[in-house]
Enzyme design. Structure first.
Site, PDB file in Angstrom:
ATOM      1  N   SER A 264       0.856  -1.186   0.000  1.00 53.67           N
ATOM      2  CA  SER A 264       0.000   0.000   0.000  1.00 53.67           C
ATOM      3  C   SER A 264       0.888   1.230   0.000  1.00 53.67           C
ATOM      4  O   SER A 264       2.074   1.158   0.300  1.00 53.67           O
ATOM      5  CB  SER A 264      -0.909   0.005   1.241  1.00 53.67           C
ATOM      6  OG  SER A 264      -1.732  -1.134   1.274  1.00 53.67           O
ATOM      7  N   HIS A 265       0.308   2.370  -0.318  1.00 56.16           N
ATOM      8  CA  HIS A 265       1.089   3.605  -0.345  1.00 56.16           C
ATOM      9  C   HIS A 265       1.521   4.002   1.064  1.00 56.16           C
ATOM     10  O   HIS A 265       0.829   3.712   2.049  1.00 56.16           O
ATOM     11  CB  HIS A 265       0.275   4.733  -0.973  1.00 56.16           C
ATOM     12  CG  HIS A 265       0.074   4.575  -2.453  1.00 56.16           C
ATOM     13  ND1 HIS A 265       1.115   4.596  -3.346  1.00 56.16           N
ATOM     14  CD2 HIS A 265      -1.054   4.391  -3.187  1.00 56.16           C
ATOM     15  CE1 HIS A 265       0.647   4.432  -4.573  1.00 56.16           C
ATOM     16  NE2 HIS A 265      -0.664   4.294  -4.505  1.00 56.16           N
ATOM     17  N   SER A 266       2.646   4.660   1.148  1.00 57.22           N
ATOM     18  CA  SER A 266       3.154   5.135   2.431  1.00 57.22           C
ATOM     19  C   SER A 266       2.134   6.065   3.080  1.00 57.22           C
ATOM     20  O   SER A 266       1.444   6.820   2.405  1.00 57.22           O
ATOM     21  CB  SER A 266       4.470   5.896   2.232  1.00 57.22           C
ATOM     22  OG  SER A 266       5.447   5.086   1.638  1.00 57.22           O
ATOM     23  N   ALA A 274       4.164   0.032  -3.553  1.00 57.20           N
ATOM     24  CA  ALA A 274       3.095   0.738  -4.269  1.00 57.20           C
ATOM     25  C   ALA A 274       3.530   2.124  -4.725  1.00 57.20           C
ATOM     26  O   ALA A 274       2.988   2.658  -5.701  1.00 57.20           O
ATOM     27  CB  ALA A 274       1.855   0.851  -3.380  1.00 57.20           C
ATOM     28  N   ASP A 275       4.499   2.716  -4.048  1.00 52.45           N
ATOM     29  CA  ASP A 275       4.966   4.058  -4.417  1.00 52.45           C
ATOM     30  C   ASP A 275       5.864   4.054  -5.650  1.00 52.45           C
ATOM     31  O   ASP A 275       6.163   5.120  -6.197  1.00 52.45           O
ATOM     32  CB  ASP A 275       5.738   4.683  -3.244  1.00 52.45           C
ATOM     33  CG  ASP A 275       4.861   4.909  -2.021  1.00 52.45           C
ATOM     34  OD1 ASP A 275       3.658   5.134  -2.202  1.00 52.45           O
ATOM     35  OD2 ASP A 275       5.383   4.845  -0.895  1.00 52.45           O
TER      36      ASP A 275
END
Length: 622
Positions: A264-266, A274-275
């Site tokens: 998942s994004h930070s 994800a980033d």
């Protein structure tokens, strides 16, 4: 049926099928949610329990229970949890224990508080149920993937070699390397015996084309000629494979990534898998741009027609982005329509970068090859990109924002810095977006909200970050210039590696090789300068790897990522629009194993679609 069996098999690694219930999220009320551990705290006196995730930078603890003797709470297992247990007897506050611990997912813990002992030894932590690792399903999936990939590679290499030997049993045996050749009046070289080279022709553009006896044609040397010359195009599969890697990972993480936090994004600062993918897409867009311009220049396309193509493509991408932003809505409320987005950022970045490059683009010249030719030939473009960096830095650190917000603030607001910057989410970047678009037209659920509990919306694809995304696209353009300017493997690889290492070092210096304490932390939500340099460095190194493995050493043919890379826009639009529709996705139990299975299935489905379209020779581009 197959997918249901797959879910059950992978769930076996995650603690057994007894927790599976295809109709309910949890089996009963006592079940522990995903990414949580159950902690029971007992004390002889009334205590106050506070906690805070280690991911929340400079945040005060949040009270979980006040003046209780026994309390059961669920704590986050994705990061360390800071627990604080105090006793307030009405006259003073006694801190019995304060510690940081990374609890295991689905674990059951008991903390006994002794209110009469030494303050440093008042809490005893016992684990009453030690669960299996939540990463077992991930290890199993990774092992299966690499095993299948290895078997496919070995079998395909063996089968194709065997087939080739059957067709050409005496290929290359007892034949001279080069036959006797003569130069004819038309400038072609022709052999008089049967060797490996059948004919070599010298064209007006001084290109050498070799034709083998089996009909394969290879461009041995490509140099700039007159605009009318049409040399053989160099199609690098590594570029499409790079794009395919990005799109496949993007589909997987957008579908949930198995519920793992690193897919998942930070939440704010830092970097996760994800980033990576969106910036890599921007990078490879720049790399491909150089080939598009080369083709247009060879055809002597006027600049106004080139700009029309740029503008047309940008508008289509922007409109498609708005379509995605309204996907899933029964009706579109224009007063709350989110205007920025992923494809919108692509559109604006492409419009700016391609327009700038249009004025300096030139046909690649490989005759007068010098050490810094890929840089010096485009010095004016470097000045413009440097101005982008300067403007972005000045606005970020010098623009006055809302009252009570520090100038140059780069944090998420909310609880960060103990709440002193509560309504300052995103600093100058967030301020500009809220003023230009309005709070109802930007992303209302930023990733930082879960941890920092901020109230303001924040747009990760906002206006200020567009400047740095143009810088990243320009870095991708630089990779394309290297490929077009230098034809030798060593020259390309050396420059890819130098650019990759230097950019990563610059990113490390800007963030002081720290997650939160640097001058400019690596931050995807802001598209910070360190973030762009870091991802640009990674992209150069990944492109170098793909180039060597696929185009030079030919160890790998790019499959299966090559196929989605050839139909990237279709895969992206399809996975976004059909995300929550059967047979792409359906509800599964809230376990990592179940989620990983359905998310891998969803990503694999789009790979299969792209592979089918590739063999049907159906390619969709804008």
């Amino acid at each position: 049926m197959t997918c249901r069996i797959l879910l059950i098999l992978i769930a076996l690694f995650d603690g057994g099928v007894q927790s599976l219930s295809f109709g309910n999220k949890y089996q009963d009320d006592s079940s522990i949610p995903m990414d949580k551990a159950k902690v029971t705290i007992t004390s002889t006196n009334a205590i106050t329990i506070s906690s805070q995730s280690d991911e929340c930078y400079k945040c005060n603890p949040i009270p979980l229970a006040i003046r209780v003797r026994n309390k059961t709470v669920f704590v986050d297992t994705r990061w360390k949890t800071n627990l604080h247990i105090t006793e307030d007897d009405g006259t003073r506050v006694i801190q019995h224990c304060s510690f940081s611990k990374h609890f295991k997912e689905n674990g059951t813990y008991t903390i006994h508080v002794n209110t009469t002992g030494d303050a440093k030894h008042n809490c005893t932590v016992l684990i009453t149920n030690s669960p299996k690792s939540s990463f077992i399903a991930l290890y199993a999936a990774a092992g299966i993937f690499f095993a299948v990939a290895l078997l496919w590679w070995l079998s395909s290499k063996y089968c194709w070699d065997k087939l080739y030997r059957k067709i050409y049993p005496n290929d290359g045996e007892n034949e001279p390397l080069i036959d006797q050749v003569t130069i004819s009046h038309d400038g072609s070289l022709k052999h008089s015996h049967g060797g490996l080279i059948s004919s070599v022709s010298l064209t007006s553009s001084t290109e050498i084309h070799q034709s083998s006896k089996h009909g394969a044609t290879q461009n041995l040397q490509g140099v700039r000629g007159s605009p009318g010359d049409k040399p053989k195009k160099e199609r690098l599969k590594s570029l499409d494979t790079f794009r395919g890697i990005s799109i496949v990972i993007m589909v997987f993480v957008n579908y949930g990534g198995g519920g793992y936090w690193f897919f998942s994004h930070s939440k704010w600062n830092g970097l996760t898998v994800a980033d990576l993918v969106f910036p890599w897409f921007v990078f490879i867009m720049g790399t491909s741009m150089i080939y598009s311009f080369t083709s247009l220049l060879r055809n002597e396309t006027p600049k106004h027609k080139i700009f029309w193509k740029i503008l047309r493509r940008s508008c289509i991408l922007f409109i498609l982005g708005l379509v995605i932003n309204t996907n899933g809505s029964s009706s579109v409320d224009m007063t709350e329509l989110r205007i920025p987005g992923v494809l919108q950022r692509f559109a604006v970045t492409y419009l700016i970068t391609a327009t700038v490059h249009m004025f300096v683009a030139k046909l690649p010249d490989t005759v007068t090859e010098t050490r810094f030719k890929d840089i010096t030939d485009y010095w004016s473009e470097w000045i413009i990109i440097s101005l982008f960096i300067l403007v972005h830095t000045c606005l970020t650190f010098l623009l006055p924002v809302d009252t009570g917000c520090e100038k140059g603030y780069l944090g998420p607001g909310g609880l960060e810095k103990n709440g002193t910057q509560y309504n300052c989410t995103g600093g100058a970047a967030g301020y500009i977006d809220r003023k230009v678009f309005g709070e109802k037209h930007i992303y209302g659920s930023p990733t930082c909200k879960e941890i920092y509990h901020n109230d303001l919306p924040h747009e990760p694809e906002g206006l200020l970050g567009t400047l740095t995304s143009c810088v990243l696209c320009f870095l991708g353009l630089q990779a394309g210039k290297i490929l077009c300017t230098y034809k030798s493997r060593s020259a390309r690889v050396m420059r890819f590696c130098i650019w990759g290492i230097v950019l990563c070092l610059l990113a490390g210096i800007l963030c002081k090789f720290s997650k939160n304490d640097g001058w400019i932390p690596i931050n995807k939500n802001l598209w910070s300068l360190s973030f762009v340099f870091c991802l640009g460095g990674f992209a150069f190194l990944l492109l170098c790897f793909c180039y060597l493995m696929i185009d030079e050493w030919k160890i790998w043919n790019g499959a299966p990522f090559y196929y989605p890379g050839m139909n990237a826009i279709l895969v992206y639009m399809g996975h976004e629009l059909l995300h929550k529709n059967f047979p792409v996705s359906w509800d599964v139990p809230e376990t990592h194993a179940s989620k990983l299975a359905i998310d891998l299935y969803g990503a694999s489905l789009w790979v299969i679609v792209a592979t089918y379209l590739y063999y049907k020779k159906s390619f969709y581009v804008i």
